[in-house]
Design a protein around this motif. Structure first.
Motif, PDB file in Angstrom:
ATOM      1  N   GLU A 128      16.826   3.291  19.649  1.00 57.32           N
ATOM      2  CA  GLU A 128      16.790   2.259  20.689  1.00 57.32           C
ATOM      3  C   GLU A 128      15.355   1.996  21.140  1.00 57.32           C
ATOM      4  O   GLU A 128      14.999   0.853  21.456  1.00 57.32           O
ATOM      5  CB  GLU A 128      17.654   2.683  21.880  1.00 57.32           C
ATOM      6  CG  GLU A 128      17.829   1.614  22.940  1.00 57.32           C
ATOM      7  CD  GLU A 128      18.505   0.357  22.415  1.00 57.32           C
ATOM      8  OE1 GLU A 128      18.182  -0.743  22.924  1.00 57.32           O
ATOM      9  OE2 GLU A 128      19.353   0.474  21.499  1.00 57.32           O
ATOM     10  N   MET A 129      14.513   3.033  21.158  1.00 62.62           N
ATOM     11  CA  MET A 129      13.096   2.839  21.500  1.00 62.62           C
ATOM     12  C   MET A 129      12.426   1.888  20.512  1.00 62.62           C
ATOM     13  O   MET A 129      11.647   1.016  20.895  1.00 62.62           O
ATOM     14  CB  MET A 129      12.372   4.190  21.520  1.00 62.62           C
ATOM     15  CG  MET A 129      12.710   5.055  22.718  1.00 62.62           C
ATOM     16  SD  MET A 129      12.032   6.743  22.594  1.00 62.62           S
ATOM     17  CE  MET A 129      10.274   6.417  22.752  1.00 62.62           C
TER      18      MET A 129
ATOM     19  N   LYS B  25      11.039  -5.875  20.668  1.00 61.31           N
ATOM     20  CA  LYS B  25      11.240  -7.046  21.520  1.00 61.31           C
ATOM     21  C   LYS B  25       9.965  -7.474  22.231  1.00 61.31           C
ATOM     22  O   LYS B  25       9.854  -8.615  22.670  1.00 61.31           O
ATOM     23  CB  LYS B  25      12.318  -6.740  22.563  1.00 61.31           C
ATOM     24  CG  LYS B  25      13.712  -6.517  21.982  1.00 61.31           C
ATOM     25  CD  LYS B  25      14.703  -6.172  23.079  1.00 61.31           C
ATOM     26  CE  LYS B  25      16.094  -5.930  22.517  1.00 61.31           C
ATOM     27  NZ  LYS B  25      17.069  -5.546  23.575  1.00 61.31           N
ATOM     28  N   GLY B  26       9.015  -6.567  22.376  1.00 58.72           N
ATOM     29  CA  GLY B  26       7.779  -6.902  23.072  1.00 58.72           C
ATOM     30  C   GLY B  26       7.151  -5.669  23.678  1.00 58.72           C
ATOM     31  O   GLY B  26       7.770  -4.600  23.744  1.00 58.72           O
ATOM     32  N   PRO B  27       5.908  -5.777  24.141  1.00 64.45           N
ATOM     33  CA  PRO B  27       5.191  -4.628  24.704  1.00 64.45           C
ATOM     34  C   PRO B  27       5.847  -4.113  25.984  1.00 64.45           C
ATOM     35  O   PRO B  27       6.421  -4.885  26.764  1.00 64.45           O
ATOM     36  CB  PRO B  27       3.787  -5.184  24.985  1.00 64.45           C
ATOM     37  CG  PRO B  27       3.980  -6.663  25.084  1.00 64.45           C
ATOM     38  CD  PRO B  27       5.082  -7.002  24.140  1.00 64.45           C
ATOM     39  N   ILE B  28       5.747  -2.817  26.185  1.00 64.26           N
ATOM     40  CA  ILE B  28       6.300  -2.164  27.375  1.00 64.26           C
ATOM     41  C   ILE B  28       5.180  -1.378  28.030  1.00 64.26           C
ATOM     42  O   ILE B  28       4.482  -0.600  27.371  1.00 64.26           O
ATOM     43  CB  ILE B  28       7.468  -1.236  27.006  1.00 64.26           C
ATOM     44  CG1 ILE B  28       8.613  -2.056  26.379  1.00 64.26           C
ATOM     45  CG2 ILE B  28       7.974  -0.477  28.219  1.00 64.26           C
ATOM     46  CD1 ILE B  28       9.751  -1.219  25.851  1.00 64.26           C
ATOM     47  N   ALA B  29       4.999  -1.576  29.319  1.00 64.44           N
ATOM     48  CA  ALA B  29       3.882  -0.965  30.025  1.00 64.44           C
ATOM     49  C   ALA B  29       4.134   0.510  30.282  1.00 64.44           C
ATOM     50  O   ALA B  29       5.277   0.973  30.320  1.00 64.44           O
ATOM     51  CB  ALA B  29       3.651  -1.699  31.348  1.00 64.44           C
ATOM     52  N   ALA B  30       3.048   1.234  30.487  1.00 63.88           N
ATOM     53  CA  ALA B  30       3.154   2.645  30.853  1.00 63.88           C
ATOM     54  C   ALA B  30       3.704   2.751  32.264  1.00 63.88           C
ATOM     55  O   ALA B  30       3.446   1.904  33.117  1.00 63.88           O
ATOM     56  CB  ALA B  30       1.789   3.315  30.769  1.00 63.88           C
ATOM     57  N   ALA B  31       4.497   3.783  32.505  1.00 63.12           N
ATOM     58  CA  ALA B  31       5.047   4.005  33.835  1.00 63.12           C
ATOM     59  C   ALA B  31       3.936   4.447  34.770  1.00 63.12           C
ATOM     60  O   ALA B  31       3.055   5.226  34.388  1.00 63.12           O
ATOM     61  CB  ALA B  31       6.144   5.066  33.785  1.00 63.12           C
ATOM     62  N   ALA B  32       3.963   3.927  35.972  1.00 63.07           N
ATOM     63  CA  ALA B  32       2.967   4.335  36.955  1.00 63.07           C
ATOM     64  C   ALA B  32       3.242   5.766  37.380  1.00 63.07           C
ATOM     65  O   ALA B  32       4.384   6.214  37.441  1.00 63.07           O
ATOM     66  CB  ALA B  32       3.015   3.416  38.169  1.00 63.07           C
ATOM     67  N   VAL B  33       2.192   6.508  37.683  1.00 61.64           N
ATOM     68  CA  VAL B  33       2.340   7.878  38.155  1.00 61.64           C
ATOM     69  C   VAL B  33       2.649   7.823  39.638  1.00 61.64           C
ATOM     70  O   VAL B  33       1.816   7.435  40.442  1.00 61.64           O
ATOM     71  CB  VAL B  33       1.051   8.694  37.909  1.00 61.64           C
ATOM     72  CG1 VAL B  33       1.225  10.104  38.418  1.00 61.64           C
ATOM     73  CG2 VAL B  33       0.720   8.694  36.429  1.00 61.64           C
ATOM     74  N   SER B  34       3.871   8.163  39.983  1.00 64.81           N
ATOM     75  CA  SER B  34       4.285   8.137  41.387  1.00 64.81           C
ATOM     76  C   SER B  34       4.959   9.439  41.738  1.00 64.81           C
ATOM     77  O   SER B  34       5.423  10.174  40.873  1.00 64.81           O
ATOM     78  CB  SER B  34       5.231   6.970  41.657  1.00 64.81           C
ATOM     79  OG  SER B  34       6.382   7.088  40.862  1.00 64.81           O
ATOM     80  N   ALA B  35       5.028   9.713  42.976  1.00 63.19           N
ATOM     81  CA  ALA B  35       5.639  10.959  43.419  1.00 63.19           C
ATOM     82  C   ALA B  35       7.133  10.891  43.223  1.00 63.19           C
ATOM     83  O   ALA B  35       7.802  10.022  43.744  1.00 63.19           O
ATOM     84  CB  ALA B  35       5.317  11.193  44.894  1.00 63.19           C
ATOM     85  N   ALA B  36       7.675  11.817  42.452  1.00 62.69           N
ATOM     86  CA  ALA B  36       9.120  11.851  42.232  1.00 62.69           C
ATOM     87  C   ALA B  36       9.792  12.505  43.417  1.00 62.69           C
ATOM     88  O   ALA B  36       9.257  13.404  44.030  1.00 62.69           O
ATOM     89  CB  ALA B  36       9.422  12.632  40.960  1.00 62.69           C
ATOM     90  N   PRO B  37      10.999  12.089  43.755  1.00 59.41           N
ATOM     91  CA  PRO B  37      11.720  12.756  44.837  1.00 59.41           C
ATOM     92  C   PRO B  37      12.028  14.181  44.449  1.00 59.41           C
ATOM     93  O   PRO B  37      12.258  14.475  43.290  1.00 59.41           O
ATOM     94  CB  PRO B  37      13.011  11.930  44.957  1.00 59.41           C
ATOM     95  CG  PRO B  37      13.159  11.248  43.652  1.00 59.41           C
ATOM     96  CD  PRO B  37      11.782  11.013  43.145  1.00 59.41           C
ATOM     97  N   VAL B  38      12.008  15.066  45.391  1.00 68.18           N
ATOM     98  CA  VAL B  38      12.226  16.476  45.124  1.00 68.18           C
ATOM     99  C   VAL B  38      13.480  16.956  45.819  1.00 68.18           C
ATOM    100  O   VAL B  38      13.867  16.459  46.862  1.00 68.18           O
ATOM    101  CB  VAL B  38      11.019  17.341  45.558  1.00 68.18           C
ATOM    102  CG1 VAL B  38       9.802  16.953  44.775  1.00 68.18           C
ATOM    103  CG2 VAL B  38      10.742  17.180  47.053  1.00 68.18           C
TER     104      VAL B  38
END
Length: 648
Positions: free
Chosen positions: A461-462, A468-481
C-alpha cells in the motif's frame, strides 16, 4: 545498494520459496500410512522437496524484480535449467543444490530490472521488452555455467568440508548455529545463514538414487540423521518465549498490565502455534538488549542439548506446535521427539525465572515498565479496511521522512525493509505510535520497521500511495502520553501562534457547537468552527499536504509542516451523495498553498439534496497544541478571511 542492503533484500526474496514448504509438509505427512495412507498425496508433497532449487530460482527471480514480474520468474527457470545442465556436462560431480536456484534467480531478477524495457531494432522488436529477459538470462547463465563447471568443484568441496566440520562438532556446532541465528535476527540476515544450514549442508541419497542437501530437505526425504539445526528450536519457540512473555507481563506494574496483556498474549500464542517469534522478540530486543543476549544464549543451549540427546526433529516453516504435530511420526523423526516437550517445560520455567529476575534487578524497560514519558499512545488506523490501510501506510511514509526519503520499499513476514536516503530523518516515536514494535537502523541508508504480520500489506500500500504523488514527512510533535497529567494553563503565559487558517469557502460562520451533528458539535472530531457556504470553490485553509481526499470528494484532510491536521468536511452526510455535486481540483498527496482550489461544488444540487450544507472546518489533533483563537466574524471569503489561530 550497499552490501548489507543486498543481503537484507536477499533475505526477503528467500521468504517466497520458503513459504511453499508448509503445504508440501502437510501433503507429505498426511499421505503417510499412519494417517490417510494415500501415497499420491505424499508424492505430491515430495515433489516440492525434490525440486526446491527450481522453486528458489522462480521465487527469488520474481521477488527480486522491481514489480514481481512473471517474465522474471520464467527467466529464473530458464536460467536454472541452462546453468545446471551445462555445468554437469563439464563436470558430472557438480551439484550446487539450492544455491543454483538462488543464483539464477538473482541473475534473472537483476536482468529484468535492467532490461525489461529495452528497445530493439524493428526487425527484432518481437524479442524486445520483457521477452528479452529470459533470452539474456539464458546467455548469462550459460557463461556462468562455463565458469562454475571449473571453479565450483573446489568450492563444493569447501562447503562439504565446512558442513562435515560443523556436523562433526555435533552438539557444539548445533549450539553455535542456534546462538548466531538469534543474534542475526535484528539485521534480518538470519535467513541467509538458515538457507545454508537448512538447504545446503549435508548430503543424503535415497533408495532411488536422488541426492538431497540441507537439514530440511534431508529430513523430509527420510534421512534419520537430519535435524540437528532444527530440533532445539521447538522448546524455545513453543515454550521458552511464552515464558518470557509471562515474565514481562508480571513484571509490569499492576495498573499497566491490562495495557500490555493482550499484546503479550497474542504474540506468545503466535510463537507457540506457528513458531513466528519476531513480534515477541522485538518487544524486548531494543528495550532490554541484555534479555535478548540471554535469549540467544539459551537458544544455543537448547540446540546443544537436543543434539546431545540424539533428538531428530524437523519443520517445514518454523518450530511451532503445528509443525511439531505434523512431523511427529515422519520416518526421519527419532523415537524420542517427545523429549522436546519436556525440554520445553524446562525452557518455560528457565525463561520465566531468568527474565523475571533480570528485569527487576536491572530495572529493564520491558513493555509496561517504560518511563511515563516514553509510553506512547498508539493511534494506529484500522488496517482491516481499505481506507484504514491506506491511511496507516501514508502515516508510515510520513514517519519515515516522507516519500522523498524513501528509495526502496520491501517487506518480509513481520517487518518493513526500507532503503532510505537518511535514516536520521526517521521518526522512531511516531512509528511506534502507529503500532510498530521497534525500528532498526542498520546504517544510514537501511532501516527496518517491525509492524507484525501485516508488513507485506502495508509495504504494497505504501508503494501505491507514493505512486499517487509525493507525501510529506510527518512533523515532529509531542505525542500524547499515557497516565500523564493534563497540561495546566499558566496565567499570563505568552502564547505563540503556530499557524493561522483562512476560510476554505465563502459563506456564513456557524459555531461548532451549533452544527447539527453530534460528532462535530461535541468536538469529538476536533475543534474549530463551521461555514454555511455561499461560494462554490473550496480552497486549502493553510499550506501543507493533502494527506486524504475521500473517494466521494466531499471532504479532505490537510496536514501542515507544523503537524497541524485539518479536516474540511463539506456538508453533513454528503458521503451518501456518492460524489455527486463535487469535482476534485487537486490530487491526494499533493502539496498545496493556502487559498489553492481543492474542490468545486454544484451548490444548487447540494442545497437541494444534502441533509445540511453546514461545513465544519476543524483541527483534529488540537490536543497537541495549546488551543485556538477564533478570528472570523459573521461572514468569510474563501482564501482571504482569517478563521482562527492555532496556539503553541
Amino acid at each position: 545498494m550497499n552490501i548489507l542492503g543486498f543481503f537484507q533484500r536477499l533475505g526477503r526474496s528467500l521468504q517466497l520459496p520458503i513459504a511453499v514448504l508448509p503445504v508440501a509438509a502437510l501433503m507429505l505427512r498426511f499421505g503417510q500410512p499412519d494417517l490417510l495412507n494415500m501415497p499420491f498425496i505424499a508424492q505430491g508433497g515430495g515433489a516440492i522437496f525434490d525440486n526446491l532449487a527450481l522453486i528458489f530460482a522462480i521465487g527469488v527471480a520474481s521477488t527480486w524484480s522491481k514489480d514481481n514480474a512473471g517474465a522474471a520468474a520464467l527467466a529464473g527457470a530458464v536460467g536454472y535449467f541452462i546453468l545446471t545442465k551445462a555445468m554437469v556436462t563439464i563436470n558430472p560431480t557438480v551439484n550446487m543444490g539450492v544455491l543454483a536456484g538462488i543464483i539464477t534467480g538473482l541473475i534473472a531478477g537483476m536482468t529484468y530490472n535492467r532490461w525489461a524495457d529495452i528497445k530493439l531494432p524493428d526487425f527484432l522488436s518481437f524479442f524486445g521488452g520483457k521477452r528479452f529477459v529470459p533470452i539474456a538470462t539464458g546467455f548469462f547463465c550459460l557463461v556462468l555455467a562455463a565458469v562454475f563447471g571449473y571453479i565450483w568443484p573446489p568450492v563444493q568441496a569447501a562447503i562439504h568440508a565446512g558442513g562435515e566440520w560443523i556436523v562433526s562438532e555435533g552438539a557444539f556446532g548445533a549450539g553455535i548455529f542456534g546462538f548466531v541465528n538469534r543474534l542475526l535476527i535484528p539485521t534480518g540476515l538470519h535467513q541467509v545463514l538458515n538457507t545454508i544450514a537448512w538447504f545446503q549442508i549435508g548430503e543424503f541419497t535415497n533408495a532411488a538414487g536422488a541426492v538431497f542437501h540441507g537439514d530440511i530437505n534431508r529430513f523430509y526425504a527420510g534421512d534419520g540423521t537430519a535435524g540437528m539445526f532444527m530440533s532445539g528450536f521447538f522448546p524455545i519457540m513453543m515454550f521458552g518465549l511464552p515464558g518470557a512473555a509471562l515474565a514481562m507481563y508480571l513484571a509490569a506494574p499492576k495498573a499497566r498490565r491490562p495495557m500490555v496483556g493482550g499484546m503479550l498474549l497474542s504474540v506468545a500464542v503466535t510463537a507457540f502455534l506457528t513458531g513466528v517469534t519476531e513480534p515477541l522478540e522485538f518487544l524486548f530486543m531494543f528495550l532490554a538488549p541484555m534479555l535478548y543476549l540471554i535469549h540467544a544464549v539459551l537458544t544455543g543451549i537448547s540446540l546443544f542439548v537436543a543434539t546431545t540427546l540424539g533428538i531428530h526433529a524437523g519443520f517445514s516453516f518454523s518450530a511451532g506446535a503445528i509443525d511439531y504435530a505434523l512431523m511427529y511420526k515422519l520416518p526421519a523423526a527419532s523415537s524420542n521427539v517427545w523429549l522436546l516437550l519436556v525440554m520445553g517445560l524446562v525452557a518455560f520455567v528457565v525463561y520465566f525465572v531468568l527474565f523475571s529476575a533480570v528485569i527487576r534487578m536491572m530495572n529493564l524497560k520491558t513493555p509496561g515498565r517504560e518511563d511515563e514519558g516514553d509510553l506512547l499512545v498508539k493511534d494506529e488506523a484500522n488496517s482491516n479496511t481499505e481506507e484504514g490501510l491506506s491511511e496507516l501506510s501514508r502515516q508510515y511514509i510520513g514517519a519515515i521522512g516522507g516519500s522523498d526519503n524513501l528509495n526502496v520499499i520491501d517487506a518480509c513476514i513481520t517487518r518493513l525493509r526500507l532503503s532510505v536516503k537518511d535514516a536520521s530523518r526517521v521518526n522512531d516515536a511516531m512509528c511506534k505510535r502507529l503500532g510498530a514494535s521497534g525500528v532498526v537502523k542498520l546504517n544510514k541508508q537501511t532501516i527496518q520497521v517491525i509492524v507484525g504480520a501485516k508488513a507485506e500489506s502495508i509495504a504494497e500500500e505504501m508503494k501505491k500511495q507514493i505512486a499517487k504523488g509525493p507525501i510529506a514527512a510527518a512533523a515532529v510533535s509531542a505525542a500524547p502520553v499515557a497516565s500523564a497529567p493534563a497540561p495546566q494553563a499558566v496565567p499570563n503565559a505568552a502564547k505563540s501562534v503556530i499557524a493561522t487558517l483562512v476560510a476554505p469557502v465563502s459563506g456564513t460562520v456557524v459555531a461548532i457547537e451549533q452544527v447539527p451533528d453530534e460528532a462535530f458539535a461535541s468536538k469529538a472530531v476536533g475543534d474549530g468552527l463551521a461555514i454555511l457556504p455561499t461560494g462554490t470553490t473550496v480552497v486549502a485553509p493553510a499550506s501543507g499536504t493533502l494527506v486524504k481526499i475521500f473517494n466521494t470528494n466531499h471532504a479532505f484532510c490537510l496536514e501542515t509542516e507544523k503537524g497541524i491536521e485539518i479536516v474540511v468536511h463539506m456538508g453533513l452526510d454528503t458521503v451518501a451523495l456518492e460524489g455527486k455535486g463535487f469535482t476534485r481540483l487537486a490530487e491526494e498527496g499533493s502539496a498545496v498553498v493556502a487559498g489553492q482550489p481543492v474542490l468545486e461544488m454544484d451548490l444548487a444540487f447540494l442545497n437541494a439534496n444534502a441533509r445540511s450544507m453546514i461545513s465544519p472546518v476543524v483541527v483534529s489533533n488540537i490536543e497537541d497544541f495549546a488551543g485556538l483563537t477564533l478570528l472570523a466574524g459573521d461572514t468569510v471569503v474563501a482564501g482571504e478571511t482569517r478563521l482562527y489561530e492555532i496556539n503553541g
